[in-house]
Design a protein around this motif. Sequence first.
Motif, PDB file in Angstrom:
ATOM      1  N   GLY A   8       0.808  -1.216   0.000  1.00  0.00           N
ATOM      2  CA  GLY A   8       0.000   0.000   0.000  1.00  0.00           C
ATOM      3  C   GLY A   8       0.838   1.261   0.000  1.00  0.00           C
ATOM      4  N   ILE A   9       1.853   1.281   0.858  1.00  0.00           N
ATOM      5  CA  ILE A   9       2.746   2.446   0.923  1.00  0.00           C
ATOM      6  C   ILE A   9       3.463   2.637  -0.401  1.00  0.00           C
ATOM      7  CG2 ILE A   9       4.894   3.287   1.982  1.00  0.00           C
ATOM      8  CD1 ILE A   9       3.848   2.035   4.639  1.00  0.00           C
ATOM      9  N   ALA A  10       3.989   1.552  -0.969  1.00  0.00           N
ATOM     10  CA  ALA A  10       4.715   1.638  -2.243  1.00  0.00           C
ATOM     11  C   ALA A  10       3.812   2.144  -3.360  1.00  0.00           C
ATOM     12  CB  ALA A  10       5.291   0.272  -2.605  1.00  0.00           C
ATOM     13  N   ALA A  11       2.571   1.681  -3.387  1.00  0.00           N
ATOM     14  CA  ALA A  11       1.645   2.094  -4.448  1.00  0.00           C
ATOM     15  C   ALA A  11       1.289   3.575  -4.346  1.00  0.00           C
ATOM     16  CB  ALA A  11       0.372   1.237  -4.398  1.00  0.00           C
ATOM     17  N   VAL A  12       1.075   4.055  -3.125  1.00  0.00           N
ATOM     18  CA  VAL A  12       0.746   5.475  -2.949  1.00  0.00           C
ATOM     19  C   VAL A  12       1.947   6.344  -3.313  1.00  0.00           C
ATOM     20  CG1 VAL A  12       0.060   7.263  -1.307  1.00  0.00           C
ATOM     21  CG2 VAL A  12      -1.031   5.015  -1.224  1.00  0.00           C
ATOM     22  N   VAL A  13       3.142   5.917  -2.930  1.00  0.00           N
ATOM     23  CA  VAL A  13       4.355   6.678  -3.264  1.00  0.00           C
ATOM     24  C   VAL A  13       4.548   6.711  -4.778  1.00  0.00           C
ATOM     25  CG1 VAL A  13       6.883   6.670  -3.123  1.00  0.00           C
ATOM     26  CG2 VAL A  13       5.509   6.325  -1.057  1.00  0.00           C
ATOM     27  N   ALA A  14       4.328   5.588  -5.456  1.00  0.00           N
ATOM     28  CA  ALA A  14       4.471   5.533  -6.921  1.00  0.00           C
ATOM     29  C   ALA A  14       3.419   6.389  -7.616  1.00  0.00           C
ATOM     30  CB  ALA A  14       4.375   4.090  -7.400  1.00  0.00           C
ATOM     31  N   ASN A  15       2.244   6.525  -6.998  1.00  0.00           N
ATOM     32  CA  ASN A  15       1.168   7.408  -7.458  1.00  0.00           C
ATOM     33  C   ASN A  15       0.713   7.123  -8.888  1.00  0.00           C
ATOM     34  OD1 ASN A  15      -0.728   9.382  -6.948  1.00  0.00           O
ATOM     35  ND2 ASN A  15       0.563  11.047  -7.697  1.00  0.00           N
ATOM     36  N   ALA A  16       0.524   5.861  -9.213  1.00  0.00           N
ATOM     37  CA  ALA A  16       0.015   5.501 -10.541  1.00  0.00           C
ATOM     38  C   ALA A  16      -1.406   6.018 -10.735  1.00  0.00           C
ATOM     39  CB  ALA A  16       0.049   3.977 -10.711  1.00  0.00           C
ATOM     40  N   GLU A  17      -2.126   6.243  -9.622  1.00  0.00           N
ATOM     41  CA  GLU A  17      -3.508   6.742  -9.719  1.00  0.00           C
ATOM     42  C   GLU A  17      -3.567   8.229 -10.032  1.00  0.00           C
ATOM     43  OE1 GLU A  17      -2.263   5.087  -7.207  1.00  0.00           O
ATOM     44  OE2 GLU A  17      -3.280   3.142  -7.271  1.00  0.00           O
ATOM     45  N   GLY A  18      -2.434   8.921  -9.956  1.00  0.00           N
ATOM     46  CA  GLY A  18      -2.394  10.342 -10.287  1.00  0.00           C
ATOM     47  C   GLY A  18      -3.067  11.242  -9.267  1.00  0.00           C
ATOM     48  N   ARG A  19      -2.950  10.895  -7.983  1.00  0.00           N
ATOM     49  CA  ARG A  19      -3.534  11.747  -6.936  1.00  0.00           C
ATOM     50  C   ARG A  19      -2.814  13.096  -6.893  1.00  0.00           C
ATOM     51  NH1 ARG A  19      -3.244   6.595  -4.434  1.00  0.00           N
ATOM     52  NH2 ARG A  19      -5.293   5.805  -3.786  1.00  0.00           N
ATOM     53  N   SER A  20      -3.530  14.116  -6.503  1.00  0.00           N
ATOM     54  CA  SER A  20      -2.905  15.424  -6.291  1.00  0.00           C
ATOM     55  C   SER A  20      -1.955  15.301  -5.099  1.00  0.00           C
ATOM     56  CB  SER A  20      -3.972  16.475  -5.998  1.00  0.00           C
ATOM     57  OG  SER A  20      -4.541  16.256  -4.708  1.00  0.00           O
ATOM     58  N   PRO A  21      -1.002  16.237  -4.959  1.00  0.00           N
ATOM     59  CA  PRO A  21      -0.090  16.151  -3.810  1.00  0.00           C
ATOM     60  C   PRO A  21      -0.812  16.087  -2.470  1.00  0.00           C
ATOM     61  CG  PRO A  21       0.756  17.727  -5.395  1.00  0.00           C
ATOM     62  CD  PRO A  21      -0.603  17.320  -5.879  1.00  0.00           C
ATOM     63  N   LYS A  22      -1.896  16.861  -2.330  1.00  0.00           N
ATOM     64  CA  LYS A  22      -2.633  16.861  -1.065  1.00  0.00           C
ATOM     65  C   LYS A  22      -3.338  15.517  -0.846  1.00  0.00           C
ATOM     66  CE  LYS A  22      -5.136  20.397   0.804  1.00  0.00           C
ATOM     67  NZ  LYS A  22      -6.230  21.389   0.924  1.00  0.00           N
ATOM     68  N   GLU A  23      -3.998  15.002  -1.878  1.00  0.00           N
ATOM     69  CA  GLU A  23      -4.674  13.700  -1.756  1.00  0.00           C
ATOM     70  C   GLU A  23      -3.671  12.584  -1.486  1.00  0.00           C
ATOM     71  OE1 GLU A  23      -8.435  14.252  -4.849  1.00  0.00           O
ATOM     72  OE2 GLU A  23      -6.462  13.684  -5.617  1.00  0.00           O
ATOM     73  N   ARG A  24      -2.545  12.675  -2.143  1.00  0.00           N
ATOM     74  CA  ARG A  24      -1.496  11.666  -1.963  1.00  0.00           C
ATOM     75  C   ARG A  24      -0.973  11.693  -0.533  1.00  0.00           C
ATOM     76  NH1 ARG A  24       3.952  12.152  -3.205  1.00  0.00           N
ATOM     77  NH2 ARG A  24       5.050  10.224  -3.729  1.00  0.00           N
ATOM     78  N   ALA A  25      -0.767  12.888   0.000  1.00  0.00           N
ATOM     79  CA  ALA A  25      -0.287  13.022   1.376  1.00  0.00           C
ATOM     80  C   ALA A  25      -1.297  12.451   2.363  1.00  0.00           C
ATOM     81  CB  ALA A  25      -0.003  14.487   1.702  1.00  0.00           C
ATOM     82  N   TYR A  26      -2.566  12.768   2.182  1.00  0.00           N
ATOM     83  CA  TYR A  26      -3.605  12.249   3.072  1.00  0.00           C
ATOM     84  C   TYR A  26      -3.658  10.723   3.023  1.00  0.00           C
ATOM     85  CZ  TYR A  26      -5.817  16.685   4.423  1.00  0.00           C
ATOM     86  OH  TYR A  26      -6.082  17.915   4.979  1.00  0.00           O
ATOM     87  N   THR A  27      -3.561  10.184   1.806  1.00  0.00           N
ATOM     88  CA  THR A  27      -3.633   8.726   1.650  1.00  0.00           C
ATOM     89  C   THR A  27      -2.417   8.051   2.255  1.00  0.00           C
ATOM     90  OG1 THR A  27      -4.871   9.061  -0.417  1.00  0.00           O
ATOM     91  CG2 THR A  27      -4.013   6.853   0.003  1.00  0.00           C
ATOM     92  N   LEU A  28      -1.233   8.637   2.050  1.00  0.00           N
ATOM     93  CA  LEU A  28      -0.025   8.036   2.614  1.00  0.00           C
ATOM     94  C   LEU A  28      -0.028   8.133   4.135  1.00  0.00           C
ATOM     95  CD1 LEU A  28       2.544   6.535   2.014  1.00  0.00           C
ATOM     96  CD2 LEU A  28       3.721   8.720   1.678  1.00  0.00           C
ATOM     97  N   LEU A  29      -0.528   9.238   4.674  1.00  0.00           N
ATOM     98  CA  LEU A  29      -0.668   9.342   6.134  1.00  0.00           C
ATOM     99  C   LEU A  29      -1.565   8.222   6.662  1.00  0.00           C
ATOM    100  CD1 LEU A  29      -1.094  13.199   6.684  1.00  0.00           C
ATOM    101  CD2 LEU A  29       0.767  11.783   7.560  1.00  0.00           C
ATOM    102  N   ALA A  30      -2.674   7.981   5.977  1.00  0.00           N
ATOM    103  CA  ALA A  30      -3.590   6.921   6.408  1.00  0.00           C
ATOM    104  C   ALA A  30      -2.915   5.561   6.323  1.00  0.00           C
ATOM    105  CB  ALA A  30      -4.855   6.946   5.543  1.00  0.00           C
ATOM    106  N   GLU A  31      -2.145   5.331   5.271  1.00  0.00           N
ATOM    107  CA  GLU A  31      -1.425   4.052   5.125  1.00  0.00           C
ATOM    108  C   GLU A  31      -0.442   3.876   6.285  1.00  0.00           C
ATOM    109  OE1 GLU A  31      -1.695   1.685   2.674  1.00  0.00           O
ATOM    110  OE2 GLU A  31      -2.983   2.717   1.227  1.00  0.00           O
ATOM    111  N   MET A  32       0.269   4.935   6.642  1.00  0.00           N
ATOM    112  CA  MET A  32       1.238   4.849   7.734  1.00  0.00           C
ATOM    113  C   MET A  32       0.541   4.641   9.071  1.00  0.00           C
ATOM    114  SD  MET A  32       4.271   7.581   6.741  1.00  0.00           S
ATOM    115  CE  MET A  32       3.220   9.031   6.741  1.00  0.00           C
ATOM    116  N   TYR A  33      -0.558   5.353   9.290  1.00  0.00           N
ATOM    117  CA  TYR A  33      -1.284   5.219  10.557  1.00  0.00           C
ATOM    118  C   TYR A  33      -1.872   3.817  10.718  1.00  0.00           C
ATOM    119  CZ  TYR A  33      -1.108  10.337  11.131  1.00  0.00           C
ATOM    120  OH  TYR A  33      -0.706  11.644  11.296  1.00  0.00           O
ATOM    121  N   LEU A  34      -2.391   3.256   9.624  1.00  0.00           N
ATOM    122  CA  LEU A  34      -2.956   1.915   9.716  1.00  0.00           C
ATOM    123  C   LEU A  34      -1.855   0.887   9.983  1.00  0.00           C
ATOM    124  CD1 LEU A  34      -5.536   0.239   9.605  1.00  0.00           C
ATOM    125  CD2 LEU A  34      -5.157  -0.049   7.131  1.00  0.00           C
ATOM    126  N   MET A  35      -0.703   1.082   9.367  1.00  0.00           N
ATOM    127  CA  MET A  35       0.427   0.190   9.622  1.00  0.00           C
ATOM    128  C   MET A  35       0.855   0.271  11.089  1.00  0.00           C
ATOM    129  SD  MET A  35       3.960   0.377  10.164  1.00  0.00           S
ATOM    130  CE  MET A  35       4.516   1.871   9.359  1.00  0.00           C
TER     131      MET A  35
END
Length: 200
Positions: free
Chosen positions: A125-152
């Motif tokens: 999950g972390i690797a996929a969000v960092v790679a950002n193949a989904e094309g999230r905006s920087p803010k969306e990407r940051a929120y998603t990566l924060l959630a991935e880290m918090y869940l881990m």
Amino acid sequence: MVVSFVLRTKAQKQRIAVLAHFLRNYDIEKLMERLVGSYMRALDEKDPARQQQIWELQQPVENSLASQFGNFADALAKAPEPANGATFRIGTQALGFPFARLIEKLQGDRGSFDLRTAIRIHADGIAAVVANAEGRSPKERAYTLLAEMYLMQHTCHWYCKSKAVASARMQLRNQTTYEQVVQSVSPATRNAYLALTGQR
């Protein structure tokens, strides 16, 4: 009651030692702290140009986190069951109840899962969000990566202590709930995690 408390405390110490043993060769916690602090600065920044600069400066840190966490997941996946009496299972056994293993066997191990599998889900999950193949905006990407880290982090605390303790820590440290974090990770992580933990 006293016996249960002693067994639970012993099991928690063993699990903490197991996790610390595998994490000692990585800077995962430091990298996460840097990212959280930098993301918060970027989210508070009013100047779009300055905000963009902060996002861009985090890319090497994000890449390092994804790489190190992937290596950690690989090392854990190859590990045999701990020799100190602990187990990689998360669930009934983590509570330190007498006859917990027997209870899980009778239940067909429902409600328990393997830490190694969970960590692989988090690493992917972390690797996929960092790679950002989904094309999230920087803010969306940051929120998603924060959630991935918090869940881990929640999974690690659940393994070492209990789900209730992990959820309380998340609420206290990150001012968010377990349920909110599960809904905020990427769909791929959420689906795999809920299937593994028996919540779907």
